[in-house]
Write a protein that holds these residues in place. Structure first.
Motif, short mmCIF file in Angstrom:
data_model
loop_
_atom_site.label_atom_id
_atom_site.label_comp_id
_atom_site.label_asym_id
_atom_site.label_seq_id
_atom_site.Cartn_x
_atom_site.Cartn_y
_atom_site.Cartn_z
N ARG A 154 26.48 15.65 28.48
CA ARG A 154 26.71 16.28 27.17
C ARG A 154 25.76 15.74 26.09
NH1 ARG A 154 32.49 16.46 23.85
NH2 ARG A 154 31.73 17.80 22.14
N ARG A 155 25.55 14.43 26.08
CA ARG A 155 24.67 13.84 25.06
C ARG A 155 23.26 14.40 25.18
NH1 ARG A 155 21.32 9.33 24.40
NH2 ARG A 155 21.40 8.42 22.29
N THR A 156 22.76 14.48 26.40
CA THR A 156 21.42 15.03 26.61
C THR A 156 21.37 16.48 26.19
OG1 THR A 156 21.05 13.53 28.49
CG2 THR A 156 19.61 15.46 28.33
N ALA A 157 22.41 17.25 26.54
CA ALA A 157 22.45 18.67 26.18
C ALA A 157 22.45 18.86 24.67
CB ALA A 157 23.69 19.32 26.79
N LEU A 158 23.23 18.06 23.95
CA LEU A 158 23.29 18.19 22.50
C LEU A 158 21.94 17.84 21.86
CD1 LEU A 158 26.81 16.67 21.74
CD2 LEU A 158 26.13 19.08 21.60
N LEU A 159 21.30 16.80 22.38
CA LEU A 159 20.00 16.42 21.83
C LEU A 159 18.94 17.48 22.12
CD1 LEU A 159 19.93 12.60 22.67
CD2 LEU A 159 20.02 13.63 20.39
N LEU A 160 18.98 18.05 23.33
CA LEU A 160 18.03 19.12 23.66
C LEU A 160 18.26 20.33 22.78
CD1 LEU A 160 17.90 19.04 27.58
CD2 LEU A 160 16.25 18.11 25.96
N PHE A 161 19.53 20.66 22.54
CA PHE A 161 19.86 21.80 21.66
C PHE A 161 19.38 21.54 20.24
CE2 PHE A 161 22.63 23.97 18.66
CZ PHE A 161 22.53 25.28 19.09
N ALA A 162 19.62 20.32 19.73
CA ALA A 162 19.21 19.98 18.36
C ALA A 162 17.69 20.02 18.23
CB ALA A 162 19.75 18.60 17.99
N SER A 163 16.99 19.49 19.22
CA SER A 163 15.53 19.49 19.15
C SER A 163 14.99 20.91 19.19
CB SER A 163 14.94 18.67 20.31
OG SER A 163 15.19 19.30 21.56
N GLY A 164 15.58 21.74 20.05
CA GLY A 164 15.14 23.13 20.13
C GLY A 164 15.40 23.89 18.83
N ALA A 165 16.58 23.64 18.23
CA ALA A 165 16.93 24.32 16.98
C ALA A 165 15.96 23.93 15.87
CB ALA A 165 18.36 23.97 16.58
N GLU A 203 8.99 20.98 13.15
CA GLU A 203 8.46 21.02 14.52
C GLU A 203 8.27 19.60 15.07
OE1 GLU A 203 5.01 23.44 15.03
OE2 GLU A 203 5.76 25.04 13.73
N MET A 204 7.66 18.72 14.29
CA MET A 204 7.42 17.36 14.77
C MET A 204 8.71 16.60 14.99
SD MET A 204 3.94 16.13 12.77
CE MET A 204 4.61 16.35 11.11
N LEU A 205 9.69 16.77 14.10
CA LEU A 205 10.98 16.11 14.28
C LEU A 205 11.69 16.63 15.53
CD1 LEU A 205 12.35 15.95 10.61
CD2 LEU A 205 11.69 14.02 12.06
N GLY A 206 11.60 17.93 15.77
CA GLY A 206 12.20 18.51 16.96
C GLY A 206 11.63 17.90 18.23
N VAL A 207 10.32 17.72 18.27
CA VAL A 207 9.68 17.15 19.46
C VAL A 207 10.03 15.67 19.59
CG1 VAL A 207 7.48 16.70 20.61
CG2 VAL A 207 7.82 18.84 19.37
N ALA A 208 10.13 14.95 18.47
CA ALA A 208 10.51 13.54 18.52
C ALA A 208 11.91 13.38 19.11
CB ALA A 208 10.45 12.93 17.12
N ILE A 209 12.84 14.23 18.69
CA ILE A 209 14.20 14.19 19.24
C ILE A 209 14.17 14.54 20.72
CG2 ILE A 209 16.48 15.29 19.16
CD1 ILE A 209 16.12 15.56 16.16
N LEU A 210 13.34 15.49 21.11
CA LEU A 210 13.22 15.89 22.50
C LEU A 210 12.76 14.71 23.37
CD1 LEU A 210 13.13 17.96 24.81
CD2 LEU A 210 10.83 18.58 24.04
N ILE A 211 11.72 14.01 22.92
CA ILE A 211 11.22 12.87 23.68
C ILE A 211 12.28 11.77 23.77
CG2 ILE A 211 9.53 10.99 23.62
CD1 ILE A 211 7.51 13.00 22.50
N TYR A 212 13.01 11.55 22.68
CA TYR A 212 14.11 10.59 22.69
C TYR A 212 15.17 11.00 23.70
CZ TYR A 212 18.26 8.06 21.10
OH TYR A 212 19.39 7.28 21.05
#
Length: 245
Positions: A154-165, A203-212
Motif C-alpha cells: 500500500r505504501r508503495t502504491a500511494l507514493l506511486l499514485f502521488a508521484s504520478g498525480a 514534474e521534478m517533485l513527482g519524479v523525486a517522489i517516484l525515485i523515493y
C-alpha cells in the motif's frame, strides 16, 4: 574500492536539494530580468531557466527520469526472479519512463502540436494539442494499472499514485492552463515564467517522489542499490551499478 549505498532518504535529500536550488536560481533570474533589467545575466538566465530547453534543468529532469526507468527495470528483475505476479507491469513501466526521459531531452511531444491542432482544430485549453494524445495515453495507462496498484504494498502504491498525480498535473495540467497566461504579442511576461516555474517544479517533485518510492520498495524487499567504484581492470568497467539481495 568505494561503495556508495543509495538509500531512499539520502537520494531524496539530494534530489530535493537540487530541485530547491534550481527553483531558487530560476526565481533570482526572474528578479534580475524583470526588476533589474538584466537580460542575459552572463548566460545564466538561459542556462538555468526552467522554461528553456537544452539546459541544466532539462538535463536534470531527463537524468532523473532515466534513473526512474533503471529502477523500474531493477524492480522488474527482482520481482521476476521471485516468480511473482505483475513482473511484466514493472518491466513495461521501465520502457515507458525510458521514453519519457528521451522525450524530456528531445521534446518529442512538441512535434505533435501542429498536426494534432490542424486535425482537430483545437484551441484554448487544448491549443498545445500534444496534451490530447498524451492525456488519452495517461488515462488508458492509469486504468490498466489499477489492479497492479491494488496488488503491490500500500505504501508503495500511494507514493506511486502521488508521484504520478504531481507529474501529470505539471506536464498536462499546467500546459492546459498556459494558453491563458502566455502573452501572444511575443512579449516576455512574468506570469508566463511563474506558471512554467510551477509546471517544472511539479514534474521534478513527482519524479523525486517516484525515485523515493522505488528505492523504498526495493529496500522493503531486502534489495540494495549500490554504486561501486573500483580500480580499472582490462576488459572491466571502472564504475558499476549493482543490486544486492
Amino acid at each position: 574500492m568505494v561503495t556508495v549505498h543509495l538509500t531512499p532518504a539520502r537520494v531524496t535529500v539530494a534530489l530535493l536539494s537540487t530541485i530547491a536550488a534550481l527553483v531558487i536560481i530560476h526565481a533570482l533570474s526572474l528578479f534580475g530580468f524583470f526588476e533589474l533589467g538584466r537580460d542575459h545575466q552572463m548566460g545564466l538566465f538561459r542556462l538555468f531557466n526552467l522554461s528553456e530547453e537544452g539546459n541544466v534543468p532539462t538535463w536534470f529532469a531527463a537524468t532523473t527520469l532515466f534513473v526512474s526507468a533503471l529502477l523500474f527495470a531493477v524492480t522488474w528483475r527482482v520481482v521476476r526472479a521471485a516468480g511473482e505476479r505483475y513482473a511484466r507491469h514493472w518491466g513495461f513501466l521501465a520502457l515507458v519512463f525510458l521514453f519519457i526521459a528521451i522525450d524530456e531531452a528531445a521534446s518529442i511531444h512538441e512535434l505533435l502540436i501542429l498536426p494534432v491542432r490542424a486535425l482537430l482544430e483545437t484551441e484554448r485549453a487544448l491549443y498545445f494539442a500534444w496534451v490530447i494524445p498524451y492525456g488519452i495515453a495517461a488515462v488508458v495507462f492509469a486504468l490498466a494499472y489499477v489492479r497492479f496498484l491494488l496488488a503491490i504494498p500500500r505504501r508503495t502504491a500511494l507514493l506511486l499514485f502521488a508521484s504520478g498525480a504531481l507529474f501529470v498535473s505539471g506536464a498536462l495540467g499546467m500546459e492546459m492552463i498556459s494558453p491563458w497566461v502566455y502573452d501572444w504579442t511575443g512579449e516576455v511576461s512574468l506570469p508566463m515564467f511563474v506558471m512554467l516555474l510551477f509546471e517544472e517544479s511539479l514534474e521534478m517533485l513527482g519524479v523525486a517522489i517516484l525515485i523515493y518510492a522505488l528505492l523504498g520498495h526495493l529496500a522493503g524487499r531486502r534489495a540494495r542499490v549500490e554504486l561501486r567504484f573500483t580500480e580499472p581492470v582490462a576488459g572491466d568497467p571502472a564504475t558499476r551499478a549493482s543490486v544486492s539481495p
